[in-house]
Motif scaffolding. Structure first.
Motif, short mmCIF file in Angstrom:
data_model
loop_
_atom_site.label_atom_id
_atom_site.label_comp_id
_atom_site.label_asym_id
_atom_site.label_seq_id
_atom_site.Cartn_x
_atom_site.Cartn_y
_atom_site.Cartn_z
N ALA A 94 0.83 -1.21 0.00
CA ALA A 94 0.00 0.00 0.00
C ALA A 94 0.86 1.25 0.00
O ALA A 94 0.58 2.21 -0.74
N GLU A 95 1.90 1.23 0.80
CA GLU A 95 2.79 2.40 0.86
C GLU A 95 3.54 2.58 -0.45
O GLU A 95 3.61 3.68 -1.00
N ARG A 96 4.06 1.48 -0.98
CA ARG A 96 4.84 1.55 -2.22
C ARG A 96 3.98 1.96 -3.41
O ARG A 96 4.42 2.71 -4.28
N LEU A 97 2.71 1.50 -3.43
CA LEU A 97 1.84 1.78 -4.57
C LEU A 97 0.94 2.99 -4.36
O LEU A 97 0.17 3.36 -5.24
N GLY A 98 1.02 3.60 -3.19
CA GLY A 98 0.28 4.84 -2.94
C GLY A 98 -1.21 4.68 -2.75
O GLY A 98 -1.98 5.55 -3.16
N TRP A 99 -1.65 3.57 -2.12
CA TRP A 99 -3.07 3.39 -1.89
C TRP A 99 -3.55 4.37 -0.83
O TRP A 99 -2.84 4.64 0.14
N PRO A 100 -4.76 4.88 -0.96
CA PRO A 100 -5.33 5.73 0.09
C PRO A 100 -5.48 4.95 1.41
O PRO A 100 -5.69 3.73 1.39
N ALA A 101 -5.40 5.65 2.52
CA ALA A 101 -5.49 5.01 3.84
C ALA A 101 -6.79 4.23 4.00
O ALA A 101 -6.82 3.14 4.59
N ARG A 102 -7.89 4.76 3.48
CA ARG A 102 -9.19 4.11 3.59
C ARG A 102 -9.18 2.75 2.90
O ARG A 102 -9.67 1.75 3.42
N ILE A 103 -8.57 2.67 1.73
CA ILE A 103 -8.47 1.42 0.97
C ILE A 103 -7.58 0.43 1.73
O ILE A 103 -7.92 -0.75 1.87
N THR A 104 -6.45 0.91 2.22
CA THR A 104 -5.51 0.05 2.95
C THR A 104 -6.19 -0.54 4.18
O THR A 104 -6.06 -1.74 4.46
N PHE A 105 -6.93 0.27 4.93
CA PHE A 105 -7.63 -0.20 6.12
C PHE A 105 -8.62 -1.30 5.76
O PHE A 105 -8.65 -2.37 6.39
N ARG A 106 -9.43 -1.07 4.76
CA ARG A 106 -10.47 -2.03 4.38
C ARG A 106 -9.87 -3.35 3.89
O ARG A 106 -10.36 -4.42 4.23
#
Length: 141
Positions: A28-40
């Protein structure tokens, strides 16, 4: 976001979940996912993987227990595939238990699939060549 495909082999024990969560958070960090997406996605993967390590291999079967998790991501969606060679089990079959009206009626457990269905765009199960294959898909808005 460029197209990405990553796979992780996991131990078939309770150590699998923290390893998978660390792996998905790194992606998630490397690909720049939004925090909301990462949490879910993290919550959904945690629920699914905890069930696999808790129930799929108890009692042990004839094969060496194996679990893999893979992730394919592009600009429109993230697809996580959790595979294990444990006993067949379709977590998407049937309805989740009813919600309790009050705390006195509440029971622990059985609500992980409800959370996954709420957070994910797609939750799909297939049994393929002796492997459980649970697919979690989230669209990127």
């Amino acid at each position: 976001m460029p197209h990405s495909h990553n796979t992780l082999a996991l131990p078939a024990d309770l150590g699998a979940t923290p390893l998978a969560l660390q792996w998905i958070e790194g992606l998630a960090e490397r690909l720049g996912w939004p925090a909301r997406i990462t949490f879910r996605l993290s919550l959904s993967l945690d629920e699914a993987l905890t069930n696999v390590v808790s129930y799929a291999f108890d009692p042990p079967g004839p094969e060496t227990p194996a679990i893999t998790v893979s992730c394919q991501a592009d600009d429109t969606r993230i697809k996580i595939e959790l595979r294990d060679n444990g006993r067949p089990y379709d977590p998407t079959a049937g309805a989740p238990p009813p919600l309790a009206v009050d705390l006195d009626e509440a029971h622990v457990g059985g609500h992980g699939v409800r959370l996954m269905r709420y957070y994910l765009d797609t939750l799909d199960y297939q049994r393929q060549d002796g492997w459980n294959c649970l697919t979690l898909i989230m669209k990127i808005a």
